[in-house]
Design a protein around this motif. Structure first.
Motif, PDB file in Angstrom:
ATOM      1  N   ALA A   1       0.818  -1.211   0.000  1.00 39.31           N
ATOM      2  CA  ALA A   1       0.000   0.000   0.000  1.00 39.31           C
ATOM      3  C   ALA A   1       0.856   1.267   0.000  1.00 39.31           C
ATOM      4  O   ALA A   1       0.341   2.366   0.164  1.00 39.31           O
ATOM      5  CB  ALA A   1      -0.925  -0.002   1.216  1.00 39.31           C
ATOM      6  N   GLY A   2       2.154   1.113  -0.215  1.00 42.15           N
ATOM      7  CA  GLY A   2       3.054   2.256  -0.205  1.00 42.15           C
ATOM      8  C   GLY A   2       2.756   3.252  -1.315  1.00 42.15           C
ATOM      9  O   GLY A   2       2.337   2.882  -2.414  1.00 42.15           O
ATOM     10  N   ILE A   3       2.956   4.507  -1.020  1.00 42.51           N
ATOM     11  CA  ILE A   3       2.767   5.604  -1.975  1.00 42.51           C
ATOM     12  C   ILE A   3       4.080   6.369  -2.058  1.00 42.51           C
ATOM     13  O   ILE A   3       4.685   6.688  -1.035  1.00 42.51           O
ATOM     14  CB  ILE A   3       1.635   6.541  -1.522  1.00 42.51           C
ATOM     15  N   THR A   4       4.507   6.663  -3.292  1.00 37.94           N
ATOM     16  CA  THR A   4       5.741   7.422  -3.499  1.00 37.94           C
ATOM     17  C   THR A   4       5.403   8.857  -3.864  1.00 37.94           C
ATOM     18  O   THR A   4       4.586   9.104  -4.747  1.00 37.94           O
ATOM     19  CB  THR A   4       6.594   6.778  -4.609  1.00 37.94           C
ATOM     20  N   ARG A   5       6.031   9.774  -3.151  1.00 38.54           N
ATOM     21  CA  ARG A   5       5.855  11.201  -3.421  1.00 38.54           C
ATOM     22  C   ARG A   5       7.223  11.823  -3.674  1.00 38.54           C
ATOM     23  O   ARG A   5       8.224  11.372  -3.121  1.00 38.54           O
ATOM     24  CB  ARG A   5       5.175  11.887  -2.236  1.00 38.54           C
ATOM     25  N   THR A   6       7.240  12.842  -4.512  1.00 40.45           N
ATOM     26  CA  THR A   6       8.482  13.518  -4.870  1.00 40.45           C
ATOM     27  C   THR A   6       8.445  14.956  -4.376  1.00 40.45           C
ATOM     28  O   THR A   6       7.440  15.644  -4.524  1.00 40.45           O
ATOM     29  CB  THR A   6       8.685  13.501  -6.396  1.00 40.45           C
ATOM     30  N   PHE A   7       9.572  15.391  -3.821  1.00 46.04           N
ATOM     31  CA  PHE A   7       9.733  16.747  -3.318  1.00 46.04           C
ATOM     32  C   PHE A   7      11.019  17.319  -3.910  1.00 46.04           C
ATOM     33  O   PHE A   7      12.043  16.651  -3.933  1.00 46.04           O
ATOM     34  CB  PHE A   7       9.815  16.751  -1.784  1.00 46.04           C
TER      35      PHE A   7
ATOM     36  N   PHE B   1       7.423  21.665  -3.834  1.00 43.45           N
ATOM     37  CA  PHE B   1       8.570  22.458  -4.263  1.00 43.45           C
ATOM     38  C   PHE B   1       8.895  23.463  -3.163  1.00 43.45           C
ATOM     39  O   PHE B   1       8.028  24.236  -2.753  1.00 43.45           O
ATOM     40  CB  PHE B   1       8.250  23.178  -5.578  1.00 43.45           C
ATOM     41  N   PHE B   2      10.157  23.456  -2.718  1.00 44.41           N
ATOM     42  CA  PHE B   2      10.539  24.248  -1.560  1.00 44.41           C
ATOM     43  C   PHE B   2      11.891  24.918  -1.761  1.00 44.41           C
ATOM     44  O   PHE B   2      12.776  24.357  -2.400  1.00 44.41           O
ATOM     45  CB  PHE B   2      10.620  23.366  -0.309  1.00 44.41           C
TER      46      PHE B   2
ATOM     47  N   ALA C   1      14.937  27.988   7.553  1.00 50.36           N
ATOM     48  CA  ALA C   1      13.596  28.430   7.169  1.00 50.36           C
ATOM     49  C   ALA C   1      13.278  27.874   5.784  1.00 50.36           C
ATOM     50  O   ALA C   1      14.144  27.793   4.914  1.00 50.36           O
ATOM     51  CB  ALA C   1      13.516  29.951   7.168  1.00 50.36           C
ATOM     52  N   GLN C   2      12.038  27.494   5.604  1.00 53.93           N
ATOM     53  CA  GLN C   2      11.622  26.846   4.362  1.00 53.93           C
ATOM     54  C   GLN C   2      10.328  27.483   3.880  1.00 53.93           C
ATOM     55  O   GLN C   2       9.448  27.780   4.681  1.00 53.93           O
ATOM     56  CB  GLN C   2      11.412  25.355   4.643  1.00 53.93           C
ATOM     57  N   ARG C   3      10.237  27.676   2.573  1.00 54.87           N
ATOM     58  CA  ARG C   3       8.971  28.167   2.025  1.00 54.87           C
ATOM     59  C   ARG C   3       8.620  27.356   0.798  1.00 54.87           C
ATOM     60  O   ARG C   3       9.491  26.940   0.031  1.00 54.87           O
ATOM     61  CB  ARG C   3       9.019  29.660   1.726  1.00 54.87           C
ATOM     62  N   GLU C   4       7.323  27.117   0.658  1.00 50.24           N
ATOM     63  CA  GLU C   4       6.833  26.372  -0.501  1.00 50.24           C
ATOM     64  C   GLU C   4       6.692  27.349  -1.661  1.00 50.24           C
ATOM     65  O   GLU C   4       6.279  28.495  -1.479  1.00 50.24           O
ATOM     66  CB  GLU C   4       5.496  25.719  -0.186  1.00 50.24           C
ATOM     67  N   VAL C   5       7.072  26.891  -2.853  1.00 50.19           N
ATOM     68  CA  VAL C   5       7.018  27.734  -4.049  1.00 50.19           C
ATOM     69  C   VAL C   5       6.354  26.966  -5.186  1.00 50.19           C
ATOM     70  O   VAL C   5       6.175  25.743  -5.105  1.00 50.19           O
ATOM     71  CB  VAL C   5       8.435  28.187  -4.485  1.00 50.19           C
TER      72      VAL C   5
ATOM     73  N   PRO D   1      14.278  19.708 -14.477  1.00 46.89           N
ATOM     74  CA  PRO D   1      13.406  18.531 -14.536  1.00 46.89           C
ATOM     75  C   PRO D   1      12.164  18.626 -13.661  1.00 46.89           C
ATOM     76  O   PRO D   1      11.170  17.948 -13.915  1.00 46.89           O
ATOM     77  CB  PRO D   1      14.311  17.380 -14.090  1.00 46.89           C
ATOM     78  N   TRP D   2      12.182  19.449 -12.648  1.00 44.44           N
ATOM     79  CA  TRP D   2      11.026  19.606 -11.753  1.00 44.44           C
ATOM     80  C   TRP D   2       9.823  20.218 -12.462  1.00 44.44           C
ATOM     81  O   TRP D   2       8.702  20.036 -12.020  1.00 44.44           O
ATOM     82  CB  TRP D   2      11.393  20.432 -10.525  1.00 44.44           C
TER      83      TRP D   2
END
Length: 123
Positions: A32-38, A106-107, A114-118, A98-99
């Motif tokens: 049941a694994g799900i792969t996500r990309t960041f 996307f960060f 400090a991190q911000r989503e873009v 490639p993103w």
């Protein structure tokens, strides 16, 4: 004229599944694994010898799952990480952006953590 980009580009892929508390342990189904990309733009000092520093990678994972995720959720469930794949992009790979062809998170990270989503075009 060449555009100079400050930072290192990094792809983090995590395959996880949710485990539930059963008889003293977290039971889970790896199928049941799900792969996500960041995708990240990181400060250059976070990468040494072509690899992200372990404590920085752990910080990124903790931010994705939330505080205390390693201890589980109040309902007894807990995310189980099945696989982590990471890649520090070379300058040539990053030049191809490639993103832009992927879905994911996307960060941009600052040296202080400090991190911000873009949106992908801002990476």
């Amino acid at each position: 004229m060449r555009l100079t980009v400050v930072g290192i580009y990094f792809r983090l892929q995590i395959t996880d599944t949710l485990g539930v508390w059963v008889e003293g342990t977290h039971a889970f189904d790896p199928a049941a694994g799900i792969t996500r990309t960041f995708w990240y733009r990181l400060p250059t000092e976070w990468v040494v010898n072509g690899a992200i520093l372990q404590q920085r990678r752990e910080m990124l994972v903790d931010r994705l799952y939330g505080p205390g995720w390693r201890n589980g959720n109040p309902d007894g469930s807990r995310y189980i990480i099945l696989r982590v794949r990471e890649k520090v992009l070379t300058d040539g790979e990053a030049a191809g952006k490639p993103w832009l062809a992927e879905r994911g998170g996307f960060f941009v990270c600052a040296p202080d953590g400090a991190q911000r989503e873009v949106v992908p075009s801002e990476l």
